[in-house]
Enzyme design. Structure first.
Site, PDB file in Angstrom:
ATOM      1  N   CYS A   5      -5.471   1.059   7.539  1.00  0.00           N
ATOM      2  CA  CYS A   5      -6.112   2.126   6.751  1.00  0.00           C
ATOM      3  C   CYS A   5      -6.451   3.301   7.658  1.00  0.00           C
ATOM      4  CB  CYS A   5      -7.433   1.662   6.147  1.00  0.00           C
ATOM      5  SG  CYS A   5      -7.334   0.191   5.168  1.00  0.00           S
TER       6      CYS A   5
ATOM      7  N   HIS B  78     -18.298   5.847   1.719  1.00  0.00           N
ATOM      8  CA  HIS B  78     -18.482   5.997   3.172  1.00  0.00           C
ATOM      9  C   HIS B  78     -19.816   6.561   3.649  1.00  0.00           C
ATOM     10  CE1 HIS B  78     -14.381   4.849   3.121  1.00  0.00           C
ATOM     11  NE2 HIS B  78     -13.826   6.031   3.114  1.00  0.00           N
TER      12      HIS B  78
ATOM     13  N   CYS C  58       0.867  -1.176   0.000  1.00  0.00           N
ATOM     14  CA  CYS C  58       0.000   0.000   0.000  1.00  0.00           C
ATOM     15  C   CYS C  58       0.907   1.231   0.000  1.00  0.00           C
ATOM     16  CB  CYS C  58      -0.868  -0.048   1.256  1.00  0.00           C
ATOM     17  SG  CYS C  58      -1.922   1.388   1.452  1.00  0.00           S
TER      18      CYS C  58
HETATM   19  N1  SAH Z   1      -7.377   9.464  -0.619  1.00  0.00           N
HETATM   20  C1  SAH Z   1      -7.680   8.182  -1.184  1.00  0.00           C
HETATM   21  C2  SAH Z   1      -6.652   7.163  -0.843  1.00  0.00           C
HETATM   22  C3  SAH Z   1      -6.615   6.765   0.607  1.00  0.00           C
HETATM   23  S1  SAH Z   1      -7.141   5.152   0.667  1.00  0.00           S
HETATM   24  C4  SAH Z   1      -9.080   7.785  -0.797  1.00  0.00           C
HETATM   25  O1  SAH Z   1      -9.723   8.533  -0.083  1.00  0.00           O
HETATM   26  O2  SAH Z   1      -9.576   6.775  -1.261  1.00  0.00           O
HETATM   27  C5  SAH Z   1      -7.366   4.821   2.316  1.00  0.00           C
HETATM   28  C6  SAH Z   1      -8.703   4.181   2.579  1.00  0.00           C
HETATM   29  O3  SAH Z   1      -8.846   4.000   3.996  1.00  0.00           O
HETATM   30  C7  SAH Z   1      -9.828   5.087   2.145  1.00  0.00           C
HETATM   31  O4  SAH Z   1     -10.937   4.362   1.723  1.00  0.00           O
HETATM   32  C8  SAH Z   1     -10.105   5.792   3.453  1.00  0.00           C
HETATM   33  O5  SAH Z   1     -11.323   6.416   3.442  1.00  0.00           O
HETATM   34  C9  SAH Z   1      -9.987   4.660   4.441  1.00  0.00           C
HETATM   35  N2  SAH Z   1      -9.804   5.116   5.818  1.00  0.00           N
HETATM   36  C10 SAH Z   1      -9.459   6.345   6.239  1.00  0.00           C
HETATM   37  N3  SAH Z   1      -9.423   6.399   7.581  1.00  0.00           N
HETATM   38  C11 SAH Z   1      -9.746   5.173   8.014  1.00  0.00           C
HETATM   39  C12 SAH Z   1      -9.868   4.591   9.311  1.00  0.00           C
HETATM   40  N4  SAH Z   1      -9.648   5.304  10.403  1.00  0.00           N
HETATM   41  N5  SAH Z   1     -10.215   3.289   9.392  1.00  0.00           N
HETATM   42  C13 SAH Z   1     -10.414   2.552   8.265  1.00  0.00           C
HETATM   43  N6  SAH Z   1     -10.312   3.040   7.023  1.00  0.00           N
HETATM   44  C14 SAH Z   1      -9.990   4.338   6.894  1.00  0.00           C
END
Ligand code: SAH
Length: 332
Positions: free
Chosen positions: A324, A209, A95
């Site tokens: 994530c 989301h 990742c």
């Molecule tokens: N900016 C891009 C790439 C980041 S991907 C995007 O928004 O898709 C990272 C993924 O993890 C995204 O789906 C994001 O929303 C999610 N994410 C962010 N914070 C998180 C958390 N606290 N727990 C689980 N997933 C999360």
């Protein structure tokens, strides 16, 4: 590790030399130019001086040993994180980050809360992958998948991300199949439109989301510029052009977006061919509470009973803050 600089260096040399050099770097996975035995000594010396390839990084390994996070130092004193996930089925997914910090400011994400510093250069994206490729080589394993789901919004650094992907995919580069590469976006509409026209079979994921603009804007400020209907219009166009599946990521936040009503509203949006939902358990970042497992199960069942394909993301590396949403390289 500036690829353009490398190409310039070779402009007066026969074509095979550059190919040979790139192959030692991306496939031979040499740690320094002295290891590139196929290259003449004076070229190795020159490369060592002008194009160093040593990577400075620290690793953090989860207790179950399935997740390894790398904190990689950049030339300007910034740092980025990348994460290697070792699946039981022999897949090794890396990742990667596309920016230092992130301008999208999602409330649940640690990267969003650290703010935005700058875009990563092409080689700064590639070195995260090289770092783990070298790491795995020592145990005779390889990277099988790359996901742009680390720090940053890939479509806000479109050109560099695509340039890095082309080298990943190139037969003289990493030679990784496009189908093994995924890009996740908050829903930058112009980015999705451009992506639809790339003649590469890379996977697209959308961080949705929430099923309505009110809830989504509360947790994702980017929704004001890129509301749900605009994103889905661009995705439909992408699906029409590419005929590829699209993953919609859905983070389960207790009491925020996880009710039966939210599930029903989500069904209305997702009832299209080639759409599928990926439910993500919330990894703690200090603000929300994760939905209980029983709630996630119910939410999933509601979607499935309406014929929606739903997958659930496996958790990796919470204990090393490598999951994530937990990547951040500045004090919070
Ligand atoms: N900016 C891009 C790439 C980041 S991907 C995007 O928004 O898709 C990272 C993924 O993890 C995204 O789906 C994001 O929303 C999610 N994410 C962010 N914070 C998180 C958390 N606290 N727990 C689980 N997933 C999360």
């Amino acid at each position: 590790m500036d690829i353009k600089k490398l190409q310039k260096l070779f402009k007066d040399q026969p074509k095979y030399r550059l190919e040979q050099t790139q192959k030692s770097l991306f496939q031979g996975l040499i740690n320094n130019w002295q290891e590139a035995m196929g290259l003449p000594l004076n070229l190795r010396k020159e490369l060592e001086e002008k194009f160093p390839i040593e990577i400075s990084g620290r690793t953090f390994i989860s207790k179950d040993k399935n997740t390894i996070k790398a904190l990689i130092d950049l030339e300007d004193g910034s740092a980025v994180e990348a994460v290697l996930m070792r699946h039981k089925d022999t897949r090794n997914t890396v990742c990667v980050s596309s920016q230092v910090g992130c301008p999208m400011a999602c409330s649940f994400c640690a990267t969003g809360r650290m703010g935005f510093k700058r875009n990563l250069e092409v080689w700064e994206i590639l070195e995260q992958i090289l770092f783990f490729a070298r790491y795995l080589k020592k145990i005779n394993e390889k990277i099988t998948n790359v996901v742009f789901m680390g720090m940053g919004e890939p479509f806000m650094n479109y050109q560099n991300v695509m340039a890095a992907i082309k080298i990943l995919n190139d037969k003289n580069g990493f030679n990784l199949g496009a189908r093994h590469i995924s890009v996740s976006t908050v829903g930058v509409v112009e980015g999705i439109e451009r992506f639809a026209n790339e003649e590469l079979q890379i996977n697209l994921a959308i961080s949705l989301h929430a099923p309505d603009n009110k809830t989504r804007s509360e947790i994702m400020p980017a929704n004001r510029n890129y509301p749900i209907e605009k994103i889905l219009k661009a995705v439909d166009e992408y699906v029409k052009k590419t005929n590829r599946r699209v993953m919609f990521e859905y983070l389960m936040l207790k009491g925020v977006n996880d009710s039966d009503e939210h599930a029903k509203a989500l069904i209305k949006l997702m009832k299209k061919p080639l759409y599928f939902v990926n439910l993500i358990a919330y990894n703690p970042t200090g603000i929300y509470n994760p939905s209980p497992a029983s709630r996630i199960k119910k939410f999933k069942e509601i979607l499935e009973s309406a014929g929606i394909t739903v997958t659930q993301r496996r958790e990796f590396g919470q204990d090393i803050e490598g999951a994530c949403g937990q990547l951040a390289t500045l004090p919070r």
